[in-house]
Design a protein around this motif. Structure first.
Motif, PDB file in Angstrom:
ATOM      1  N   GLN A  18      -7.194 -14.155 -15.153  1.00 44.18           N
ATOM      2  CA  GLN A  18      -5.775 -14.021 -15.493  1.00 44.18           C
ATOM      3  C   GLN A  18      -5.577 -13.307 -16.828  1.00 44.18           C
ATOM      4  OE1 GLN A  18      -3.186 -14.651 -13.422  1.00 44.18           O
ATOM      5  NE2 GLN A  18      -2.075 -13.512 -14.999  1.00 44.18           N
ATOM      6  N   ILE A  19      -6.444 -13.575 -17.806  1.00 42.87           N
ATOM      7  CA  ILE A  19      -6.330 -12.876 -19.098  1.00 42.87           C
ATOM      8  C   ILE A  19      -6.483 -11.372 -18.874  1.00 42.87           C
ATOM      9  CG2 ILE A  19      -7.358 -12.543 -21.393  1.00 42.87           C
ATOM     10  CD1 ILE A  19      -8.238 -15.587 -21.146  1.00 42.87           C
ATOM     11  N   VAL A  20      -7.439 -10.984 -18.018  1.00 38.02           N
ATOM     12  CA  VAL A  20      -7.612  -9.563 -17.700  1.00 38.02           C
ATOM     13  C   VAL A  20      -6.355  -9.005 -17.041  1.00 38.02           C
ATOM     14  CG1 VAL A  20      -8.876  -7.941 -16.202  1.00 38.02           C
ATOM     15  CG2 VAL A  20     -10.129  -9.606 -17.591  1.00 38.02           C
ATOM     16  N   ASP A  21      -5.784  -9.748 -16.101  1.00 33.43           N
ATOM     17  CA  ASP A  21      -4.526  -9.312 -15.476  1.00 33.43           C
ATOM     18  C   ASP A  21      -3.432  -9.113 -16.528  1.00 33.43           C
ATOM     19  OD1 ASP A  21      -5.111  -8.971 -12.833  1.00 33.43           O
ATOM     20  OD2 ASP A  21      -3.780 -10.541 -12.103  1.00 33.43           O
ATOM     21  N   ASP A  22      -3.382 -10.021 -17.484  1.00 28.46           N
ATOM     22  CA  ASP A  22      -2.359  -9.940 -18.533  1.00 28.46           C
ATOM     23  C   ASP A  22      -2.584  -8.729 -19.439  1.00 28.46           C
ATOM     24  OD1 ASP A  22      -1.209 -12.212 -17.501  1.00 28.46           O
ATOM     25  OD2 ASP A  22      -2.126 -13.575 -18.951  1.00 28.46           O
ATOM     26  N   ILE A  23      -3.849  -8.359 -19.667  1.00 30.31           N
ATOM     27  CA  ILE A  23      -4.152  -7.146 -20.439  1.00 30.31           C
ATOM     28  C   ILE A  23      -3.733  -5.910 -19.644  1.00 30.31           C
ATOM     29  CG2 ILE A  23      -6.003  -5.734 -21.432  1.00 30.31           C
ATOM     30  CD1 ILE A  23      -7.560  -8.423 -21.848  1.00 30.31           C
ATOM     31  N   LEU A  24      -4.057  -5.909 -18.350  1.00 29.74           N
ATOM     32  CA  LEU A  24      -3.747  -4.755 -17.505  1.00 29.74           C
ATOM     33  C   LEU A  24      -2.239  -4.500 -17.430  1.00 29.74           C
ATOM     34  CD1 LEU A  24      -6.318  -5.283 -14.594  1.00 29.74           C
ATOM     35  CD2 LEU A  24      -6.389  -3.539 -16.386  1.00 29.74           C
ATOM     36  N   ALA A  69     -15.494 -15.567 -19.183  1.00 30.03           N
ATOM     37  CA  ALA A  69     -16.386 -15.087 -18.123  1.00 30.03           C
ATOM     38  C   ALA A  69     -17.825 -15.529 -18.398  1.00 30.03           C
ATOM     39  CB  ALA A  69     -16.304 -13.567 -18.020  1.00 30.03           C
ATOM     40  N   LYS A  70     -18.230 -15.476 -19.659  1.00 31.51           N
ATOM     41  CA  LYS A  70     -19.591 -15.888 -20.044  1.00 31.51           C
ATOM     42  C   LYS A  70     -19.789 -17.381 -19.778  1.00 31.51           C
ATOM     43  CE  LYS A  70     -22.647 -15.868 -24.148  1.00 31.51           C
ATOM     44  NZ  LYS A  70     -22.665 -17.290 -24.528  1.00 31.51           N
ATOM     45  N   VAL A  71     -18.816 -18.200 -20.162  1.00 31.74           N
ATOM     46  CA  VAL A  71     -18.921 -19.649 -19.939  1.00 31.74           C
ATOM     47  C   VAL A  71     -18.962 -19.945 -18.436  1.00 31.74           C
ATOM     48  CG1 VAL A  71     -17.805 -21.888 -20.292  1.00 31.74           C
ATOM     49  CG2 VAL A  71     -17.817 -20.202 -22.142  1.00 31.74           C
ATOM     50  N   ASN A  88     -21.969 -11.724 -10.358  1.00 35.06           N
ATOM     51  CA  ASN A  88     -21.484 -10.342 -10.373  1.00 35.06           C
ATOM     52  C   ASN A  88     -19.961 -10.263 -10.399  1.00 35.06           C
ATOM     53  OD1 ASN A  88     -24.135  -9.567 -10.222  1.00 35.06           O
ATOM     54  ND2 ASN A  88     -24.091  -9.023  -8.044  1.00 35.06           N
ATOM     55  N   ILE A  89     -19.306 -11.200  -9.721  1.00 31.98           N
ATOM     56  CA  ILE A  89     -17.836 -11.176  -9.682  1.00 31.98           C
ATOM     57  C   ILE A  89     -17.266 -11.455 -11.069  1.00 31.98           C
ATOM     58  CG2 ILE A  89     -15.795 -12.350  -8.753  1.00 31.98           C
ATOM     59  CD1 ILE A  89     -17.401 -12.681  -6.137  1.00 31.98           C
ATOM     60  N   ALA A  90     -17.924 -12.343 -11.821  1.00 30.80           N
ATOM     61  CA  ALA A  90     -17.470 -12.613 -13.193  1.00 30.80           C
ATOM     62  C   ALA A  90     -17.604 -11.360 -14.060  1.00 30.80           C
ATOM     63  CB  ALA A  90     -18.255 -13.771 -13.796  1.00 30.80           C
ATOM     64  N   ASP A  91     -18.695 -10.604 -13.855  1.00 26.38           N
ATOM     65  CA  ASP A  91     -18.878  -9.334 -14.583  1.00 26.38           C
ATOM     66  C   ASP A  91     -17.839  -8.310 -14.136  1.00 26.38           C
ATOM     67  OD1 ASP A  91     -21.047 -10.362 -15.941  1.00 26.38           O
ATOM     68  OD2 ASP A  91     -22.521  -9.572 -14.517  1.00 26.38           O
ATOM     69  N   LEU A 126     -14.327  -8.423 -15.806  1.00 27.47           N
ATOM     70  CA  LEU A 126     -14.247  -7.757 -17.117  1.00 27.47           C
ATOM     71  C   LEU A 126     -14.279  -6.237 -16.970  1.00 27.47           C
ATOM     72  CD1 LEU A 126     -16.661 -10.008 -19.201  1.00 27.47           C
ATOM     73  CD2 LEU A 126     -14.167 -10.141 -19.075  1.00 27.47           C
ATOM     74  N   SER A 127     -15.037  -5.745 -15.983  1.00 29.33           N
ATOM     75  CA  SER A 127     -15.173  -4.291 -15.824  1.00 29.33           C
ATOM     76  C   SER A 127     -13.853  -3.630 -15.401  1.00 29.33           C
ATOM     77  CB  SER A 127     -16.273  -3.962 -14.803  1.00 29.33           C
ATOM     78  OG  SER A 127     -15.837  -4.229 -13.482  1.00 29.33           O
ATOM     79  N   ARG A 128     -12.910  -4.427 -14.881  1.00 29.17           N
ATOM     80  CA  ARG A 128     -11.599  -3.869 -14.508  1.00 29.17           C
ATOM     81  C   ARG A 128     -10.858  -3.309 -15.731  1.00 29.17           C
ATOM     82  NH1 ARG A 128      -8.603  -8.691 -12.725  1.00 29.17           N
ATOM     83  NH2 ARG A 128      -6.967  -7.358 -11.898  1.00 29.17           N
TER      84      ARG A 128
END
Length: 323
Positions: free
Chosen positions: A212-218, A292-294, A313-316, A319-321
């Motif tokens: 969700q944090i990544v979505d919020d950045i995007l 993601a690391k945790v 891989n999905i956790a990585d 972040l790659s998005r």
């Protein structure tokens, strides 16, 4: 960049079965609700929530095939997620979701709300038929959490005093609870030890927060075409996410623009420029990377397998998005 769908290879066949089953689960006794469900489930999306349920199921059932109850849990997870999206779109007055018209824009608010309610009710009925009280409790908690998160978001609109802790709490309720509790539920259906079930919950919780944090950045860094909704739409509606909250610590004038709810011409554009000129997006990236690391650390107790690796891989990928 690896696509999400290519990482679902260990459960690709399972996801096809899920896609075939979803519309059938709604039944065609209610033509308008069936049409709404067909539109929703036909809209695609990455199906990342049921994929994680299926991957956890396979990662914890290495000696045996997954059971019909694992499959049904994945279907229930997608039904709950879809129901919450229908309601969110009504609240947010969103006309487009995943690049296609929302249910309420096609059928009206009344049908959209009833369709969301119907999906929640159907999910609850199928959940009860799993005959596992612990799993029923976990997924029932999700439905309560989703409502709690939506209410919290509404109460905090345009509130520049919102803390990062409050934001993460709301984000858990709105986004991470389904990942967390459905991952744990999949483990319980596999009869894993209680400690491993808690680690699966931890994986889902931290994965969901990172997601969700990544979505919020995007929302600040992607185009409307990529997002499937207008860029900057969260900020415009008063939903203050991590990039904004971090930027507020550096840019005092941003507070004034938000508190007057972008009433003057050019206010929103000025606010977006201030956020871009701050460390808000970078600090949000670091926050997403931490979660993601945790999440991956919680997988240490799971035996190695293709499904286990896919969960890492999905956790990585999440972040790659950003890049």
């Amino acid at each position: 960049m690896t696509s999400a769908t290519s990482m679902f290879n260990p459960v690709e066949a399972d996801l096809q079965i899920l896609a075939d089953n979803l519309i059938q689960l709604i039944g065609n006794d209610h033509p308008i609700l069936y049409a709404a469900a067909e539109h929703l489930f036909g809209a695609g999306g990455k199906r990342i929530r049921p994929a994680i349920v299926l991957l956890v199921s396979r990662a914890t059932m290495l000696e045996k095939d997954i059971t019909p109850r694992h499959r049904r849990l994945a279907e229930i997870t997608e039904m709950i997620h879809t129901a919450s999206l229908v309601h969110d779109d009504v609240v947010d007055e969103s006309e487009v979701r995943r690049g296609v018209p929302t249910v309420h824009s096609l059928f009206g608010n009344r049908i959209a709300i009833q369709a969301g309610d119907f999906l929640f009710a159907q999910a609850s009925w199928y959940l009860a038929n799993l005959d596992n009280l612990e799993v029923v409790k976990l997924l029932s908690q999700v439905i309560m959490d989703l409502a709690t998160g939506e209410i919290q978001q509404g109460l905090n609109h345009f509130d520049t005093n919102t803390s990062i802790e409050t934001y993460l709490n709301k984000t858990y309720y709105k986004a991470a609870t389904l990942f967390a509790n459905s991952s744990k539920a999949a483990g319980l259906l596999s009869e894993v030890p209680s400690a491993m079930a808690e680690h699966l919950y931890g994986y889902g919780r931290h994965f969901g927060l990172a997601f969700q944090i990544v979505d919020d950045i995007l929302d600040f860094t992607s185009s409307t075409d990529t997002l499937g909704k207008p860029a900057g739409s969260d900020l415009k509606s008063g939903n203050l996410t991590a990039p904004v909250l971090f930027a507020l610590e550096e840019k005092p004038y941003l507070e004034k623009l938000i508190e007057r709810q972008f009433a003057q011409e050019g206010d929103l554009e000025q606010a977006l420029a201030l956020i871009q000129d701050s460390q808000g997006i970078q600090r949000s990236r670091e926050l997403a990377a931490h979660h993601a690391k945790v999440a991956v650390e919680h997988l240490a107790t799971i035996p190695p397998s293709d499904s286990h690796q896919a969960l890492i891989n999905i956790a990585d990928y999440v972040l790659s998005r950003l890049y």
